[in-house]
Design a protein around this motif. Structure first.
Motif, PDB file in Angstrom:
ATOM      1  N   ARG A 490     -15.131  18.297   6.075  1.00 43.69           N
ATOM      2  CA  ARG A 490     -16.099  17.280   5.606  1.00 43.69           C
ATOM      3  C   ARG A 490     -16.733  17.691   4.286  1.00 43.69           C
ATOM      4  O   ARG A 490     -17.004  16.845   3.435  1.00 43.69           O
ATOM      5  N   ALA A 491     -16.922  19.006   4.138  1.00 43.19           N
ATOM      6  CA  ALA A 491     -17.505  19.496   2.879  1.00 43.19           C
ATOM      7  C   ALA A 491     -16.556  19.276   1.698  1.00 43.19           C
ATOM      8  O   ALA A 491     -16.969  19.347   0.540  1.00 43.19           O
ATOM      9  N   MET A 492     -15.277  19.014   2.011  1.00 41.97           N
ATOM     10  CA  MET A 492     -14.317  18.726   0.941  1.00 41.97           C
ATOM     11  C   MET A 492     -14.408  17.261   0.492  1.00 41.97           C
ATOM     12  O   MET A 492     -13.707  16.855  -0.419  1.00 41.97           O
ATOM     13  N   ARG A 493     -15.230  16.490   1.165  1.00 40.18           N
ATOM     14  CA  ARG A 493     -15.498  15.093   0.831  1.00 40.18           C
ATOM     15  C   ARG A 493     -14.224  14.236   0.753  1.00 40.18           C
ATOM     16  O   ARG A 493     -13.942  13.591  -0.267  1.00 40.18           O
ATOM     17  N   PRO A 494     -13.477  14.203   1.827  1.00 36.86           N
ATOM     18  CA  PRO A 494     -12.273  13.373   1.835  1.00 36.86           C
ATOM     19  C   PRO A 494     -12.608  11.893   2.059  1.00 36.86           C
ATOM     20  O   PRO A 494     -13.722  11.570   2.495  1.00 36.86           O
ATOM     21  N   GLU A 495     -11.648  11.055   1.785  1.00 37.71           N
ATOM     22  CA  GLU A 495     -11.808   9.626   2.084  1.00 37.71           C
ATOM     23  C   GLU A 495     -11.702   9.403   3.597  1.00 37.71           C
ATOM     24  O   GLU A 495     -12.381   8.568   4.164  1.00 37.71           O
ATOM     25  N   TRP A 496     -10.786  10.142   4.222  1.00 35.02           N
ATOM     26  CA  TRP A 496     -10.677  10.066   5.691  1.00 35.02           C
ATOM     27  C   TRP A 496     -10.354  11.443   6.244  1.00 35.02           C
ATOM     28  O   TRP A 496      -9.860  12.324   5.525  1.00 35.02           O
ATOM     29  N   LEU A 497     -10.648  11.594   7.530  1.00 36.27           N
ATOM     30  CA  LEU A 497     -10.482  12.895   8.182  1.00 36.27           C
ATOM     31  C   LEU A 497     -10.176  12.645   9.662  1.00 36.27           C
ATOM     32  O   LEU A 497     -10.833  11.820  10.296  1.00 36.27           O
ATOM     33  N   VAL A 498      -9.152  13.330  10.174  1.00 38.52           N
ATOM     34  CA  VAL A 498      -8.802  13.200  11.598  1.00 38.52           C
ATOM     35  C   VAL A 498      -8.732  14.593  12.209  1.00 38.52           C
ATOM     36  O   VAL A 498      -8.030  15.469  11.700  1.00 38.52           O
TER      37      VAL A 498
END
Lengths: 586, 210
Positions: A490-498
């Motif tokens: 989350r700290a990498m600031r992605p558009e989406w994460l699963v």
């Protein structure tokens, strides 16, 4: 009718990393050495040229370098009350077959276990008390220490030319390396690999959270390297066809690229391929192994007499050959007694997938052991008391295995097919990555191997039966590590994460890791181990059982470095002590 | 061996027996009708659009045909000894049915289903929307097929995707359409000069092995 062959000093069963390391040491000491390998001969120039190896379908999907289940497989169940069924197609793990064994198609992640890994049980008892560990855990100390293994880790790293950054040089902390590693006598022989975008993003985010990222120690070399035998390895070209493939650049350390060139010059060494060992002959407990019976493509059966027998097949086949040969007491899960097949363990992995709208990651740029890692939540350098589990995981972003048949990520909610799927794949391939947690696996009473009562191989021998599920300790560990991993994600600031958590039951279907360990474990006590701290059989002193089958439980790290260190230490004990005075070394 | 397995094994022999292909078709396993159905299915699974051609247009049927005629089709390298017993999902697939049999049976059953449901029209005669509806039914297990409708859908989807992204020498991914779609450079094998150029587009076109 069995054809009796001329005796040799040493016969080696299986020519992967372990077999090759023993072959070099024993033939170097002047012994006549014969290695028997079940699979075909393969070498770089004829089998792995760049014009052929960049073939995902053949190698990654159809498993060309991997043992064929038609030739040998195991049966599997999660628990004793189930009926084990054959692993008809490989999935969860991919044992190698052929010259070089898994040392050909491995990814090259070359770790040392930490000092605390070798005294896991006594340390846990001392630090957390005897009520901390679940009663069905059967973890134990190795009977060999990190300090005793350090010279052999070092020797293997310099044999291969491993690329990495030391974090602890003779007790001095070095910036950029793993601050949690055990002390090493020398730095890595070659500098870390060049880092692609995705691992760099992970490392930046991890550093921002306060962690200590370092480059993955790698047997995909950052530069050309001449090893102590004078064998020259090439530099990695970041081709992306590494794990499950042979290397066309001579850049991935393997038995072929490090040892075989000098072994081929030695008259006292010979190698026979397509030879399957059926049993190890011996005269009973407390006696000697006499040699091995094997068969080849002709269907003839041979007896090969030998003064020394080195059993260095894959974990499963090491265990099976001991059981088929009647060596050692088979483990009985009901009573907990017996040793052969006891303390099987694995690897508890999980991962997080990320997609970015604005970042072009070019995931086709890759290798096998290329990435950034943190070790902050691994091992025992943080207090597990309040957490309620033992063990840990390394967290990493590796630029690997991003070829499109098996890896074409899409954002959550994307259909599996059709126009929307196609648009999503087209957008996501270059902008997605996966970060992973590679976690430890503790041995427990219900995780073991024995012979299957029903299913047989092509020679009518019983298949090995694996009974395994993740222990609640490991699931708790994995949930904790996965949460930490997702925080970095989350700290990498992605558009989406699963988040892909690891959950029970263990399934034989999706690939997890070829880190099947234990079943013929090392130890200081013959009632709870198969081999002594020199990998010498407690029952037959001229039999050495080499490989990850010796691990009493699994650390979080990839096993090859430790397999090699144990093998080299056994080889040295044989050549410096056993040959002078054959008998028990411990 | 249980009766169902025996029937399935007999079916293998009977069905493979009629697979001899005329040289001009270039097919090694499929009949021309079967190949047409696979092409039509693949063109719905990965359809043509403004981004590029559909999977059927770039050789899905040829890719799967060749695979089925070889080791993959006969499960040659898999452990296929009996008994085949039902297990739990964690134990992996337990079936005597090879991919070759699954396709032969599955394509016929799918077509029969279409002819019954669409007034005599086979799958290839349906509109794109109708085909999508049939495929969705198959995916959801609403069409009965020996070995399982959902399993057959998954098999065709997996093979179609594999063909779309595999090296073109295997018959699919003609013109490297799959690789061009996503930006995969294929068998370039050397990225030393770009590994540290973070975030930059890679400009060289893909290359194939053959």
């Amino acid at each position: 009718m069995t054809i009796r062959l001329k005796p040799v000093d040493a016969v080696i069963i299986g020519f992967g990393w372990s077999g090759a390391l023993l072959a070099e040491a024993l033939s170097g000491a002047g012994l006549t050495v014969l290695a028997l390998e079940r699979g075909p001969f393969r070498d770089t120039a004829q089998d792995f040229p760049p014009s052929r190896v960049a073939d995902e379908l053949r190698y990654a999907v159809r498993h060309d370098l991997v043992v064929k289940p038609a030739e040998n497989t195991i049966t599997f169940r999660n628990k004793t009350s189930q009926t084990a069924l054959p692993v008809r197609a490989l999935g969860s793990f991919l044992p190698g077959s052929g010259v070089g064994g898994g040392g050909v198609h491995w990814n090259g992640q070359t770790w040392r276990f930490r000092p605390s890994d070798f005294t896991l049980k006594s340390r846990a008892l001392a630090r957390y008390g005897k009520n901390f560990l679940a009663p069905d855990l059967t973890i134990q100390d190795w009977g060999v220490s990190y300090d005793e293994l350090e010279p052999f880790y070092d020797r293997f790293e310099y044999l291969c030319g491993i690329s990495g950054q030391a974090g602890n040089l003779r007790g001095a902390r070095l910036p950029g390396g793993n601050p949690f590693e055990g002390a090493r006598a020398r730095p890595y022989p070659t500098p870390p690999m060049a880092m692609p975008y995705a691992p760099t993003l992970f490392a930046d985010a991890a550093r921002g959270v306060g962690y200590h990222p370092f480059p993955q120690p790698s047997a995909n070399l950052s530069q050309a390297y001449t090893n102590p035998f004078g064998v020259v390895l090439g530099a990695c070209s970041y081709c992306g066809f590494c794990e499950r493939f042979g290397c066309g650049n001579y850049a991935k350390a393997s038995p072929q690229t490090t040892i075989l060139p000098i072994l081929r010059e030695r008259a006292q060494f010979s190698l026979r391929t397509q030879c399957t060992v059926l049993t190890i002959a011996h005269d009973g407990k407390g006696s000697k192994a006499r040699g091995v019976t094997y068969t080849d493509d002709s269907g003839e059966v041979f007896f090969q007499p030998a003064d020394l027998v080195i059993l260095s097949a894959y974990t499963f086949e090491n265990i099976r050959l001991l059981l088929l040969s009647g060596i050692g007491a088979p483990y009985d899960p009901a009573s907990g007694k017996g040793v052969v097949g006891r303390n099987y363990s694995y690897q508890t992995t999980s991962s997080v997938a990320l997609g970015f709208a604005d970042k072009l990651l070019n995931p086709f740029i890759g290798a096998g052991a290329l990435g950034m890692v943190i070790d902050d939540w691994n091992g025992d350098h943080y207090d597990h008391g309040p957490l309620g589990f033992l063990g840990g995981a390394y967290l990493a972003a590796l630029a690997t295995n991003s070829r499109p048949i098996l890896n074409h990520p899409t954002p959550p909610g994307t259909p599996r097919w059709g126009a929307a799927w196609k648009r999503a794949v087209a957008k996501s391939y270059l902008r997605s990555m996966r970060i992973l947690a590679s976690g430890s696996s503790l041995s427990h009473r219900g995780a073991y191997c024995d012979l299957d009562p029903t299913y047989r191989d092509r020679f009518r021998r019983p298949l090995l039966r694996l009974t395994f599920d993740f222990h609640p300790n490991d699931l708790k560990m994995s949930a904790f590590a996965t949460d930490r991993l997702a925080e970095i994600g989350r700290a990498m600031r992605p558009e989406w994460l699963v988040v892909d958590k690891r959950e029970a039951p263990y399934s034989i279907v999706p690939y997890q890791s070829t880190h099947n360990v234990g079943g013929a474990i090392i130890g200081a006590d013959p009632t709870t181990s198969v081999v002594n701290p020199y990998l010498q059989s407690w029952d037959l002193d001229n039999l050495f059982v080499v490989g990850a089958s010796a691990f009493p439980q699994n650390a979080s790290y990839n096993p090859t470095g430790t397999v090699a260190a144990l093998a080299l230490r056994a080889a040295e004990a044989i050549t410096t002590r056993y040959l002078r005075a054959p008998g028990p070394l411990a | 061996m249980r009766r169902r397995d025996l029937l399935a094994s007999s079916a293998v022999i009977a069905l493979i027996g009629c697979a001899a292909q005329t040289p001009e078709s270039g097919l090694q396993f499929f009949t021309p009708e079967e190949a047409a159905r696979v092409t039509a299915i693949a063109n719905r699974l990965i359809p043509a659009d403004e981004l590029g051609p559909g999977a059927g247009e770039v050789g899905a049927a040829r890719f799967i045909d060749r695979a089925l005629a070889g080791a993959y089709g006969t499960s040659r390298d898999l452990y296929m000894r009996p008994p085949f017993l039902p297990g739990v999902p964690s134990q992996g697939a337990q079936s005597p049915l090879t991919p070759a049999v699954r396709y032969r049976v599955g394509l016929a059953a799918l077509d029969a289903h279409c002819r019954a449901a669409f007034a005599g029209r086979g799958f290839v005669d349906l509109s794109g929307q109708e085909q999508d509806r049939v495929l969705a039914d198959l995916e959801q297990g609403r069409i009965a097929i020996t070995g399982g409708g959902r399993a057959f859908f998954d098999l065709v989807l997996r093979d179609t995707v594999a063909g779309f992204f595999a090296d073109p020498q295997y018959g699919g991914n003609q013109g490297m359409a799959g690789w061009r779609l996503i930006g995969f450079p294929g068998a370039r094998y050397d990225y030393r000069d770009v590994v540290a150029r973070h975030g930059e587009p890679y400009h060289l076109p893909p290359v194939a092995l053959a």
